[in-house]
Design a protein around this motif. Sequence first.
Motif, PDB file in Angstrom:
ATOM      1  N   ARG A 111      -4.665  -9.501  -1.815  1.00  0.00           N
ATOM      2  CA  ARG A 111      -3.804  -8.402  -1.520  1.00  0.00           C
ATOM      3  C   ARG A 111      -2.604  -8.879  -0.566  1.00  0.00           C
ATOM      4  O   ARG A 111      -1.394  -8.373  -0.671  1.00  0.00           O
ATOM      5  N   ALA A 112      -2.617  -9.663   0.283  1.00  0.00           N
ATOM      6  CA  ALA A 112      -1.478 -10.079   1.202  1.00  0.00           C
ATOM      7  C   ALA A 112      -0.673 -10.710   0.450  1.00  0.00           C
ATOM      8  O   ALA A 112       0.567 -10.811   0.838  1.00  0.00           O
ATOM      9  N   ALA A 113      -1.361 -11.702  -0.371  1.00  0.00           N
ATOM     10  CA  ALA A 113      -0.314 -12.596  -1.102  1.00  0.00           C
ATOM     11  C   ALA A 113       0.685 -11.916  -2.179  1.00  0.00           C
ATOM     12  O   ALA A 113       1.834 -11.988  -2.218  1.00  0.00           O
ATOM     13  N   LYS A 114      -0.048 -10.780  -2.759  1.00  0.00           N
ATOM     14  CA  LYS A 114       0.779  -9.860  -3.494  1.00  0.00           C
ATOM     15  C   LYS A 114       1.951  -9.126  -2.780  1.00  0.00           C
ATOM     16  O   LYS A 114       3.056  -9.056  -3.112  1.00  0.00           O
ATOM     17  N   ALA A 115       1.625  -8.698  -1.609  1.00  0.00           N
ATOM     18  CA  ALA A 115       2.320  -8.027  -0.662  1.00  0.00           C
ATOM     19  C   ALA A 115       3.545  -9.081  -0.277  1.00  0.00           C
ATOM     20  O   ALA A 115       4.789  -8.744  -0.395  1.00  0.00           O
ATOM     21  N   ALA A 116       3.279 -10.293  -0.111  1.00  0.00           N
ATOM     22  CA  ALA A 116       4.295 -11.186   0.431  1.00  0.00           C
ATOM     23  C   ALA A 116       5.259 -11.438  -0.522  1.00  0.00           C
ATOM     24  O   ALA A 116       6.595 -11.643  -0.293  1.00  0.00           O
ATOM     25  N   ALA A 117       5.000 -11.575  -1.947  1.00  0.00           N
ATOM     26  CA  ALA A 117       5.815 -11.391  -3.008  1.00  0.00           C
ATOM     27  C   ALA A 117       6.743 -10.352  -3.150  1.00  0.00           C
ATOM     28  O   ALA A 117       8.000 -10.634  -3.918  1.00  0.00           O
ATOM     29  N   THR A 118       6.526  -9.202  -2.607  1.00  0.00           N
ATOM     30  CA  THR A 118       7.338  -8.171  -2.744  1.00  0.00           C
ATOM     31  C   THR A 118       8.409  -7.861  -1.434  1.00  0.00           C
ATOM     32  O   THR A 118       9.045  -6.951  -1.131  1.00  0.00           O
ATOM     33  N   LYS A 119       8.124  -8.988  -0.590  1.00  0.00           N
ATOM     34  CA  LYS A 119       8.959  -8.967   0.829  1.00  0.00           C
ATOM     35  C   LYS A 119      10.507  -9.312   0.469  1.00  0.00           C
ATOM     36  O   LYS A 119      10.838 -10.059  -0.458  1.00  0.00           O
ATOM     37  N   VAL A 120      11.360  -8.370   0.922  1.00  0.00           N
ATOM     38  CA  VAL A 120      12.771  -8.304   0.464  1.00  0.00           C
ATOM     39  C   VAL A 120      13.371  -9.560   1.286  1.00  0.00           C
ATOM     40  O   VAL A 120      13.356  -9.608   2.368  1.00  0.00           O
TER      41      VAL A 120
END
Lengths: 149, 363
Positions: free
Chosen positions: A131-140
Amino acid sequence: MSSSEEIATRKARLTTLATAPHARLLALWQAFGTPPAHEMLRAPEIGTVMVRGRAGATGAPFNLGEMTVTRCSVRLDSGATGHGYVQGRGLEAARAAALIDALAEDGQAEALEAAVLAPLRAEAAAARSSRAAKAAATKVEFFTMVRGE
Amino acid sequence: MYVAVKGGERAIDNAHAWLAEERRGAPDVAELSIAQIREQLALAVNRVMAEGSLYDPDLAALAIKQARGDMIEAIFLIRAYRTTLPRFGASDPVETGAMACDRRISATYKDLPGGQVLGPTFDYTHRLLDFALAAEGGEVPAPATGAADAEDMPHVTGFLAGEGLIQGEAEGAETPRDLTREPLDFPADRPLRLQALARGDEGFVLSMAYSTQRGYGRNHPFVGELRVGIVEVEMEIPELGFAIGIGEMQVTECETVNQFLGSKSEPPQFTRGYGLVFGHSERKAISMALVDRALRWEELGEDDSGAPAQDSEFVLSHADNVQATGFLEHIKLPHYVDFQSELELIRRIRAEAIAAGAREAAE
Protein backbone atom coordinates in the motif's frame (compact mmCIF):
# COMPACT_ATOMS: atom_id res chain seq x y z
CA MET A 1 6.47 -9.46 37.78
CA SER A 2 7.58 -9.71 34.19
CA SER A 3 10.46 -7.64 32.94
CA SER A 4 9.78 -4.87 30.47
CA GLU A 5 11.43 -6.99 27.77
CA GLU A 6 9.06 -9.89 28.45
CA ILE A 7 6.11 -7.50 28.35
CA ALA A 8 7.29 -6.05 25.03
CA THR A 9 7.63 -9.54 23.53
CA ARG A 10 4.22 -10.64 24.70
CA LYS A 11 2.63 -7.40 23.55
CA ALA A 12 4.16 -7.80 20.08
CA ARG A 13 2.95 -11.40 19.93
CA LEU A 14 -0.62 -10.62 21.00
CA THR A 15 -0.78 -7.64 18.64
CA THR A 16 0.35 -9.76 15.69
CA LEU A 17 -2.27 -12.41 16.51
CA ALA A 18 -5.02 -9.79 17.00
CA THR A 19 -4.56 -8.19 13.60
CA ALA A 20 -3.86 -11.33 11.54
CA PRO A 21 -6.46 -12.52 9.02
CA HIS A 22 -8.35 -15.29 10.83
CA ALA A 23 -7.97 -17.84 8.04
CA ARG A 24 -4.19 -17.38 7.94
CA LEU A 25 -3.86 -17.57 11.70
CA LEU A 26 -5.88 -20.80 11.81
CA ALA A 27 -4.00 -22.37 8.91
CA LEU A 28 -0.60 -21.71 10.49
CA TRP A 29 -1.86 -22.86 13.89
CA GLN A 30 -3.24 -26.11 12.51
CA ALA A 31 0.03 -26.77 10.71
CA PHE A 32 1.85 -26.32 14.02
CA GLY A 33 0.37 -29.53 15.36
CA THR A 34 -2.24 -30.91 17.72
CA PRO A 35 -3.58 -28.32 20.16
CA PRO A 36 -2.40 -28.95 23.73
CA ALA A 37 -4.79 -30.07 26.45
CA HIS A 38 -6.21 -27.02 28.14
CA GLU A 39 -8.90 -25.68 30.37
CA MET A 40 -11.06 -22.72 29.33
CA LEU A 41 -10.74 -19.80 31.69
CA ARG A 42 -12.98 -17.78 29.45
CA ALA A 43 -14.71 -19.42 26.52
CA PRO A 44 -14.38 -17.56 23.20
CA GLU A 45 -16.70 -14.57 23.34
CA ILE A 46 -17.63 -11.91 20.76
CA GLY A 47 -17.98 -8.36 21.99
CA THR A 48 -17.06 -4.80 21.17
CA VAL A 49 -14.47 -2.25 22.15
CA MET A 50 -15.29 1.45 22.10
CA VAL A 51 -12.64 3.08 19.94
CA ARG A 52 -11.60 6.55 20.99
CA GLY A 53 -10.06 9.44 19.13
CA ARG A 54 -8.87 12.83 20.31
CA ALA A 55 -10.35 16.21 19.42
CA GLY A 56 -7.90 17.82 17.01
CA ALA A 57 -5.81 14.60 17.13
CA THR A 58 -4.12 15.76 20.35
CA GLY A 59 -6.89 17.01 22.64
CA ALA A 60 -9.74 15.60 24.66
CA PRO A 61 -10.62 11.92 24.08
CA PHE A 62 -13.99 11.22 22.47
CA ASN A 63 -15.89 8.06 21.55
CA LEU A 64 -15.54 7.46 17.81
CA GLY A 65 -17.49 4.21 17.59
CA GLU A 66 -17.12 0.55 18.44
CA MET A 67 -15.33 -2.33 16.75
CA THR A 68 -15.98 -6.05 17.05
CA VAL A 69 -13.45 -8.10 19.00
CA THR A 70 -13.37 -11.75 20.06
CA ARG A 71 -11.48 -12.84 23.16
CA CYS A 72 -10.63 -16.10 24.90
CA SER A 73 -8.47 -17.20 27.85
CA VAL A 74 -7.03 -20.68 28.45
CA ARG A 75 -4.89 -22.52 31.00
CA LEU A 76 -2.61 -25.38 30.02
CA ASP A 77 -2.02 -28.40 32.26
CA SER A 78 1.35 -26.86 33.16
CA GLY A 79 -0.52 -23.89 34.62
CA ALA A 80 0.56 -21.46 31.89
CA THR A 81 -2.25 -19.11 30.93
CA GLY A 82 -2.85 -17.53 27.55
CA HIS A 83 -5.06 -14.67 26.44
CA GLY A 84 -6.25 -14.21 22.90
CA TYR A 85 -7.84 -11.09 21.43
CA VAL A 86 -8.65 -10.93 17.74
CA GLN A 87 -10.28 -8.20 15.70
CA GLY A 88 -13.71 -9.06 14.30
CA ARG A 89 -15.83 -12.10 15.00
CA GLY A 90 -13.74 -15.27 15.17
CA LEU A 91 -14.30 -17.77 17.96
CA GLU A 92 -11.76 -20.27 16.60
CA ALA A 93 -9.20 -17.56 15.88
CA ALA A 94 -9.50 -16.19 19.44
CA ARG A 95 -9.03 -19.67 20.86
CA ALA A 96 -6.00 -20.27 18.65
CA ALA A 97 -4.52 -16.93 19.73
CA ALA A 98 -5.02 -17.81 23.41
CA LEU A 99 -3.41 -21.22 22.96
CA ILE A 100 -0.46 -19.77 21.05
CA ASP A 101 0.03 -17.21 23.82
CA ALA A 102 -0.14 -19.91 26.49
CA LEU A 103 2.34 -22.21 24.70
CA ALA A 104 4.70 -19.30 24.12
CA GLU A 105 4.56 -18.56 27.86
CA ASP A 106 5.23 -22.27 28.41
CA GLY A 107 8.62 -22.39 26.70
CA GLN A 108 7.60 -22.85 23.06
CA ALA A 109 8.04 -19.20 22.09
CA GLU A 110 10.84 -19.86 19.62
CA ALA A 111 9.05 -22.62 17.74
CA LEU A 112 5.87 -20.53 17.54
CA GLU A 113 7.82 -17.49 16.43
CA ALA A 114 9.22 -19.47 13.50
CA ALA A 115 6.04 -21.34 12.55
CA VAL A 116 3.29 -18.79 13.18
CA LEU A 117 4.33 -15.33 14.26
CA ALA A 118 7.16 -14.59 11.84
CA PRO A 119 5.09 -15.55 8.77
CA LEU A 120 2.13 -13.45 10.00
CA ARG A 121 4.40 -10.49 10.64
CA ALA A 122 6.05 -10.84 7.25
CA GLU A 123 2.69 -10.99 5.48
CA ALA A 124 1.42 -7.94 7.36
CA ALA A 125 4.60 -6.04 6.52
CA ALA A 126 4.29 -7.02 2.85
CA ALA A 127 0.67 -5.81 2.73
CA ARG A 128 1.67 -2.55 4.39
CA SER A 129 4.58 -1.89 2.09
CA SER A 130 2.48 -2.73 -0.97
CA ARG A 131 0.00 0.00 0.00
CA ALA A 132 2.82 2.39 0.88
CA ALA A 133 4.42 1.84 -2.52
CA LYS A 134 1.12 2.58 -4.32
CA ALA A 135 0.66 5.69 -2.18
CA ALA A 136 4.22 6.81 -2.96
CA ALA A 137 3.43 6.68 -6.69
CA THR A 138 0.61 9.19 -6.12
CA LYS A 139 2.82 11.71 -4.35
CA VAL A 140 2.67 15.04 -6.18
CA GLU A 141 5.87 16.49 -7.58
CA PHE A 142 5.21 20.16 -8.14
CA PHE A 143 7.02 22.12 -10.77
CA THR A 144 6.65 25.81 -11.38
CA MET A 145 5.73 27.09 -14.81
CA VAL A 146 8.17 29.68 -16.09
CA ARG A 147 6.36 32.89 -17.00
CA GLY A 148 7.10 35.10 -19.99
CA GLU A 149 9.69 34.27 -22.68
CA MET B 1 -50.23 7.42 19.53
CA TYR B 2 -50.90 4.01 18.07
CA VAL B 3 -52.55 1.04 19.70
CA ALA B 4 -51.84 -2.65 19.42
CA VAL B 5 -54.11 -4.40 16.99
CA LYS B 6 -54.39 -8.10 16.29
CA GLY B 7 -54.62 -9.81 12.98
CA GLY B 8 -52.65 -9.60 9.78
CA GLU B 9 -50.16 -12.36 10.63
CA ARG B 10 -50.73 -14.18 7.36
CA ALA B 11 -50.44 -10.96 5.37
CA ILE B 12 -47.20 -10.10 7.20
CA ASP B 13 -45.68 -13.55 6.62
CA ASN B 14 -46.52 -13.38 2.96
CA ALA B 15 -45.17 -9.85 2.68
CA HIS B 16 -41.86 -10.97 4.19
CA ALA B 17 -41.61 -13.93 1.85
CA TRP B 18 -42.18 -11.62 -1.09
CA LEU B 19 -39.59 -9.20 0.32
CA ALA B 20 -37.05 -12.04 0.34
CA GLU B 21 -37.83 -12.79 -3.30
CA GLU B 22 -37.58 -9.14 -4.29
CA ARG B 23 -34.28 -8.87 -2.41
CA ARG B 24 -32.90 -11.74 -4.44
CA GLY B 25 -34.04 -10.13 -7.70
CA ALA B 26 -34.16 -12.04 -10.98
CA PRO B 27 -32.95 -15.61 -10.28
CA ASP B 28 -31.05 -15.75 -13.56
CA VAL B 29 -28.73 -13.02 -12.25
CA ALA B 30 -25.91 -14.23 -9.98
CA GLU B 31 -26.44 -13.63 -6.26
CA LEU B 32 -24.20 -11.06 -4.55
CA SER B 33 -21.81 -12.44 -1.96
CA ILE B 34 -20.87 -10.64 1.23
CA ALA B 35 -17.25 -10.63 0.07
CA GLN B 36 -18.27 -8.95 -3.22
CA ILE B 37 -20.10 -6.19 -1.36
CA ARG B 38 -17.23 -5.76 1.10
CA GLU B 39 -14.60 -5.54 -1.62
CA GLN B 40 -16.45 -3.79 -4.44
CA LEU B 41 -18.87 -1.50 -2.61
CA ALA B 42 -16.34 -0.54 0.05
CA LEU B 43 -17.51 3.06 0.41
CA ALA B 44 -21.07 1.94 1.09
CA VAL B 45 -19.68 -0.49 3.66
CA ASN B 46 -17.69 2.37 5.19
CA ARG B 47 -20.76 4.54 5.53
CA VAL B 48 -22.72 1.78 7.23
CA MET B 49 -19.84 1.21 9.67
CA ALA B 50 -19.47 4.93 10.42
CA GLU B 51 -23.14 5.66 11.02
CA GLY B 52 -23.88 2.23 12.45
CA SER B 53 -21.01 3.10 14.79
CA LEU B 54 -19.51 -0.39 14.55
CA TYR B 55 -16.33 -1.21 12.65
CA ASP B 56 -16.82 -4.63 11.05
CA PRO B 57 -16.74 -4.68 7.23
CA ASP B 58 -18.31 -8.15 6.91
CA LEU B 59 -21.25 -7.26 9.12
CA ALA B 60 -21.79 -3.98 7.29
CA ALA B 61 -21.74 -5.83 3.95
CA LEU B 62 -24.29 -8.32 5.26
CA ALA B 63 -26.50 -5.47 6.45
CA ILE B 64 -26.35 -3.82 3.02
CA LYS B 65 -27.37 -7.09 1.36
CA GLN B 66 -30.22 -7.67 3.80
CA ALA B 67 -31.42 -4.07 3.45
CA ARG B 68 -31.42 -4.31 -0.36
CA GLY B 69 -28.98 -1.40 -0.48
CA ASP B 70 -31.08 0.88 1.74
CA MET B 71 -28.27 2.52 3.69
CA ILE B 72 -30.31 3.77 6.63
CA GLU B 73 -32.01 0.37 7.00
CA ALA B 74 -28.54 -1.25 6.95
CA ILE B 75 -27.29 1.21 9.58
CA PHE B 76 -30.35 0.36 11.69
CA LEU B 77 -29.52 -3.37 11.44
CA ILE B 78 -25.96 -2.73 12.60
CA ARG B 79 -27.09 -0.57 15.51
CA ALA B 80 -29.55 -3.27 16.57
CA TYR B 81 -26.89 -5.99 16.36
CA ARG B 82 -24.43 -3.92 18.37
CA THR B 83 -26.81 -3.76 21.30
CA THR B 84 -26.65 -7.57 21.60
CA LEU B 85 -22.89 -7.59 22.24
CA PRO B 86 -21.08 -7.10 25.53
CA ARG B 87 -18.54 -4.28 25.60
CA PHE B 88 -15.07 -5.35 26.70
CA GLY B 89 -13.79 -1.84 27.30
CA ALA B 90 -12.54 1.25 25.55
CA SER B 91 -9.39 1.68 23.50
CA ASP B 92 -6.64 4.16 24.07
CA PRO B 93 -7.22 7.16 21.79
CA VAL B 94 -5.97 6.25 18.31
CA GLU B 95 -2.76 7.99 17.22
CA THR B 96 -3.67 9.51 13.87
CA GLY B 97 -0.21 11.09 13.66
CA ALA B 98 1.19 7.57 13.25
CA MET B 99 -1.33 6.66 10.52
CA ALA B 100 -0.10 4.60 7.56
CA CYS B 101 -1.50 7.08 5.04
CA ASP B 102 -3.02 6.00 1.73
CA ARG B 103 -3.83 9.63 1.10
CA ARG B 104 -2.74 12.88 2.68
CA ILE B 105 -3.36 16.31 1.26
CA SER B 106 -3.17 19.84 2.55
CA ALA B 107 -4.93 22.86 1.07
CA THR B 108 -2.79 25.24 3.12
CA TYR B 109 0.79 24.18 2.38
CA LYS B 110 2.10 23.10 -1.00
CA ASP B 111 5.38 21.68 0.23
CA LEU B 112 5.19 19.93 3.54
CA PRO B 113 7.08 17.07 5.18
CA GLY B 114 5.68 13.81 3.83
CA GLY B 115 4.30 15.60 0.76
CA GLN B 116 0.92 15.67 -0.92
CA VAL B 117 -0.19 12.07 -1.51
CA LEU B 118 -3.32 11.72 -3.64
CA GLY B 119 -4.15 8.07 -2.94
CA PRO B 120 -7.09 6.32 -4.62
CA THR B 121 -9.24 9.42 -5.16
CA PHE B 122 -12.24 10.39 -7.28
CA ASP B 123 -10.77 13.91 -7.47
CA TYR B 124 -9.54 14.79 -10.98
CA THR B 125 -11.76 12.13 -12.56
CA HIS B 126 -14.07 13.63 -15.17
CA ARG B 127 -17.25 12.14 -13.78
CA LEU B 128 -18.04 10.58 -17.13
CA LEU B 129 -19.74 7.21 -16.95
CA ASP B 130 -17.21 4.51 -17.73
CA PHE B 131 -18.99 2.00 -19.92
CA ALA B 132 -15.96 -0.27 -19.80
CA LEU B 133 -17.11 -1.16 -16.27
CA ALA B 134 -20.40 -2.41 -17.69
CA ALA B 135 -18.49 -5.21 -19.38
CA GLU B 136 -17.53 -7.80 -16.81
CA GLY B 137 -14.25 -9.64 -16.53
CA GLY B 138 -12.00 -6.76 -17.53
CA GLU B 139 -8.48 -6.96 -16.21
CA VAL B 140 -7.54 -4.05 -13.97
CA PRO B 141 -4.01 -2.89 -14.72
CA ALA B 142 -1.80 -2.81 -11.64
CA PRO B 143 -1.26 0.72 -10.36
CA ALA B 144 2.23 2.17 -10.43
CA THR B 145 4.37 1.84 -7.35
CA GLY B 146 6.98 4.20 -6.03
CA ALA B 147 9.72 4.12 -3.47
CA ALA B 148 8.05 4.66 -0.12
CA ASP B 149 10.32 6.74 2.05
CA ALA B 150 10.17 6.40 5.78
CA GLU B 151 9.51 10.14 6.06
CA ASP B 152 7.11 11.00 8.84
CA MET B 153 3.85 12.69 8.03
CA PRO B 154 3.42 15.17 10.85
CA HIS B 155 0.09 16.91 11.29
CA VAL B 156 -0.10 20.29 9.56
CA THR B 157 -1.67 21.86 12.64
CA GLY B 158 1.51 20.83 14.47
CA PHE B 159 3.55 23.30 12.36
CA LEU B 160 1.15 26.12 13.21
CA ALA B 161 1.05 25.11 16.86
CA GLY B 162 4.86 25.17 16.93
CA GLU B 163 4.71 28.87 16.07
CA GLY B 164 1.82 29.49 18.43
CA LEU B 165 -0.35 30.48 15.47
CA ILE B 166 -3.18 28.06 16.23
CA GLN B 167 -5.06 27.42 19.42
CA GLY B 168 -3.86 24.42 21.40
CA GLU B 169 -6.23 21.59 22.11
CA ALA B 170 -7.62 21.53 25.64
CA GLU B 171 -7.20 18.35 27.60
CA GLY B 172 -10.44 16.66 28.51
CA ALA B 173 -11.78 13.99 30.80
CA GLU B 174 -9.99 10.66 30.40
CA THR B 175 -13.39 8.97 30.11
CA PRO B 176 -15.55 10.99 27.74
CA ARG B 177 -19.32 11.02 27.99
CA ASP B 178 -20.89 8.33 25.83
CA LEU B 179 -24.24 8.88 24.18
CA THR B 180 -24.73 5.14 23.68
CA ARG B 181 -24.77 4.78 27.47
CA GLU B 182 -26.59 7.91 28.61
CA PRO B 183 -29.21 9.99 26.83
CA LEU B 184 -27.99 13.02 24.92
CA ASP B 185 -28.02 15.88 27.40
CA PHE B 186 -27.35 19.58 26.98
CA PRO B 187 -25.10 21.45 27.22
CA ALA B 188 -23.10 18.89 25.25
CA ASP B 189 -19.33 19.20 25.64
CA ARG B 190 -17.05 18.85 22.62
CA PRO B 191 -16.26 15.12 23.04
CA LEU B 192 -19.98 14.33 23.12
CA ARG B 193 -20.62 16.53 20.08
CA LEU B 194 -17.80 14.81 18.16
CA GLN B 195 -19.26 11.39 18.97
CA ALA B 196 -22.70 12.47 17.75
CA LEU B 197 -21.25 13.96 14.56
CA ALA B 198 -19.04 10.91 13.86
CA ARG B 199 -22.14 8.67 13.80
CA GLY B 200 -24.46 11.33 12.38
CA ASP B 201 -26.13 11.09 9.01
CA GLU B 202 -23.71 12.03 6.25
CA GLY B 203 -26.33 13.97 4.32
CA PHE B 204 -27.44 15.93 7.36
CA VAL B 205 -23.90 16.77 8.50
CA LEU B 206 -22.99 17.72 4.92
CA SER B 207 -25.96 20.09 4.65
CA MET B 208 -25.20 21.68 8.00
CA ALA B 209 -21.56 22.18 6.94
CA TYR B 210 -22.69 23.60 3.59
CA SER B 211 -24.98 26.05 5.37
CA THR B 212 -21.97 27.50 7.22
CA GLN B 213 -20.16 27.97 3.91
CA ARG B 214 -23.19 29.80 2.51
CA GLY B 215 -23.16 32.25 5.38
CA TYR B 216 -25.23 30.73 8.18
CA GLY B 217 -22.52 30.75 10.84
CA ARG B 218 -19.59 31.26 8.51
CA ASN B 219 -16.22 30.21 9.97
CA HIS B 220 -13.77 30.58 7.07
CA PRO B 221 -12.30 27.08 6.98
CA PHE B 222 -9.15 25.92 5.23
CA VAL B 223 -8.58 22.20 4.97
CA GLY B 224 -5.27 22.20 6.81
CA GLU B 225 -5.06 18.50 6.24
CA LEU B 226 -7.07 15.55 5.10
CA ARG B 227 -5.63 12.08 5.65
CA VAL B 228 -6.92 8.58 4.99
CA GLY B 229 -5.17 5.46 6.15
CA ILE B 230 -4.77 2.70 8.66
CA VAL B 231 -4.42 3.33 12.38
CA GLU B 232 -3.69 0.81 15.09
CA VAL B 233 -6.13 0.39 17.94
CA GLU B 234 -4.64 -0.41 21.32
CA MET B 235 -6.41 -1.31 24.52
CA GLU B 236 -5.29 -1.92 28.09
CA ILE B 237 -5.97 -5.55 28.94
CA PRO B 238 -6.76 -5.85 32.67
CA GLU B 239 -5.75 -9.51 32.94
CA LEU B 240 -2.35 -8.69 31.41
CA GLY B 241 -1.72 -5.32 32.99
CA PHE B 242 -0.51 -3.70 29.74
CA ALA B 243 -1.89 -2.53 26.40
CA ILE B 244 -1.88 -4.63 23.23
CA GLY B 245 -2.93 -3.86 19.67
CA ILE B 246 -6.42 -5.31 19.19
CA GLY B 247 -6.93 -4.28 15.63
CA GLU B 248 -6.31 -1.96 12.72
CA MET B 249 -8.83 0.22 11.01
CA GLN B 250 -9.11 2.61 8.13
CA VAL B 251 -10.15 6.11 9.16
CA THR B 252 -10.44 9.51 7.50
CA GLU B 253 -9.33 12.59 9.42
CA CYS B 254 -9.85 16.24 8.57
CA GLU B 255 -8.33 19.15 10.42
CA THR B 256 -9.53 22.60 9.46
CA VAL B 257 -7.74 25.85 10.15
CA ASN B 258 -10.32 28.53 10.78
CA GLN B 259 -10.73 32.23 11.33
CA PHE B 260 -8.67 33.64 14.09
CA LEU B 261 -9.54 34.98 17.37
CA GLY B 262 -7.76 37.18 19.85
CA SER B 263 -8.52 38.42 23.30
CA LYS B 264 -6.97 40.79 25.84
CA SER B 265 -4.88 37.96 27.23
CA GLU B 266 -4.04 36.15 24.00
CA PRO B 267 -2.76 37.47 20.67
CA PRO B 268 -4.78 36.42 17.60
CA GLN B 269 -4.60 32.72 16.69
CA PHE B 270 -6.20 30.41 14.17
CA THR B 271 -8.85 28.07 15.54
CA ARG B 272 -9.59 24.45 14.72
CA GLY B 273 -12.35 22.16 13.53
CA TYR B 274 -11.96 18.40 13.63
CA GLY B 275 -13.45 15.46 11.79
CA LEU B 276 -12.68 11.75 12.25
CA VAL B 277 -14.72 9.00 10.61
CA PHE B 278 -14.48 5.21 10.17
CA GLY B 279 -13.41 4.17 6.69
CA HIS B 280 -12.66 6.32 3.67
CA SER B 281 -15.20 9.12 3.86
CA GLU B 282 -13.82 12.53 3.00
CA ARG B 283 -17.13 14.29 2.53
CA LYS B 284 -18.20 13.24 5.99
CA ALA B 285 -14.87 14.09 7.66
CA ILE B 286 -14.72 17.60 6.16
CA SER B 287 -18.39 18.19 6.98
CA MET B 288 -17.82 17.05 10.55
CA ALA B 289 -14.88 19.45 10.96
CA LEU B 290 -16.92 22.42 9.71
CA VAL B 291 -19.87 21.65 11.96
CA ASP B 292 -17.57 20.96 14.92
CA ARG B 293 -16.07 24.42 14.41
CA ALA B 294 -19.49 26.07 14.09
CA LEU B 295 -20.66 24.47 17.33
CA ARG B 296 -17.61 25.80 19.19
CA TRP B 297 -18.82 29.42 19.02
CA GLU B 298 -19.61 29.59 22.72
CA GLU B 299 -16.32 28.25 24.08
CA LEU B 300 -14.45 30.53 21.65
CA GLY B 301 -16.40 33.59 22.80
CA GLU B 302 -18.00 34.26 19.41
CA ASP B 303 -21.44 35.72 18.78
CA ASP B 304 -24.41 33.44 18.29
CA SER B 305 -25.57 34.53 14.87
CA GLY B 306 -28.65 32.34 15.25
CA ALA B 307 -27.43 29.99 12.51
CA PRO B 308 -28.79 26.44 12.64
CA ALA B 309 -25.25 24.98 12.57
CA GLN B 310 -24.41 26.88 15.77
CA ASP B 311 -27.35 25.39 17.65
CA SER B 312 -26.05 22.23 19.28
CA GLU B 313 -29.51 21.18 20.45
CA PHE B 314 -30.77 21.44 16.87
CA VAL B 315 -27.75 19.78 15.21
CA LEU B 316 -27.19 16.92 17.64
CA SER B 317 -30.86 16.07 18.14
CA HIS B 318 -31.45 15.73 14.41
CA ALA B 319 -28.17 14.21 13.19
CA ASP B 320 -28.99 10.59 13.97
CA ASN B 321 -30.72 8.97 11.01
CA VAL B 322 -31.84 5.87 12.91
CA GLN B 323 -33.60 7.98 15.52
CA ALA B 324 -35.06 10.25 12.84
CA THR B 325 -36.25 7.34 10.71
CA GLY B 326 -37.79 5.62 13.69
CA PHE B 327 -39.86 8.62 14.63
CA LEU B 328 -40.69 9.59 11.08
CA GLU B 329 -41.75 6.14 9.95
CA HIS B 330 -43.77 5.29 13.03
CA ILE B 331 -46.53 7.51 11.69
CA LYS B 332 -47.27 4.90 9.06
CA LEU B 333 -48.21 2.40 11.76
CA PRO B 334 -51.90 2.12 12.73
CA HIS B 335 -53.22 5.31 14.30
CA TYR B 336 -56.82 4.17 13.97
CA VAL B 337 -58.02 5.37 17.39
CA ASP B 338 -56.32 8.76 17.08
CA PHE B 339 -57.79 9.19 13.67
CA GLN B 340 -61.27 8.10 14.79
CA SER B 341 -61.33 10.83 17.41
CA GLU B 342 -60.14 13.39 14.86
CA LEU B 343 -62.88 12.24 12.48
CA GLU B 344 -65.54 12.62 15.13
CA LEU B 345 -64.23 16.03 16.03
CA ILE B 346 -64.20 17.35 12.48
CA ARG B 347 -67.70 15.96 11.82
CA ARG B 348 -69.01 17.74 14.88
CA ILE B 349 -67.28 21.04 14.06
CA ARG B 350 -68.52 20.87 10.48
CA ALA B 351 -72.07 20.13 11.60
CA GLU B 352 -71.96 23.06 14.00
CA ALA B 353 -70.50 25.38 11.35
CA ILE B 354 -73.13 24.35 8.79
CA ALA B 355 -75.91 24.77 11.33
CA ALA B 356 -74.56 28.22 12.30
CA GLY B 357 -74.38 29.19 8.61
CA ALA B 358 -77.99 28.08 8.08
CA ARG B 359 -79.15 30.10 11.12
CA GLU B 360 -77.37 33.23 9.83
CA ALA B 361 -78.92 32.82 6.40
CA ALA B 362 -82.37 32.43 7.98
CA GLU B 363 -81.94 35.62 10.05
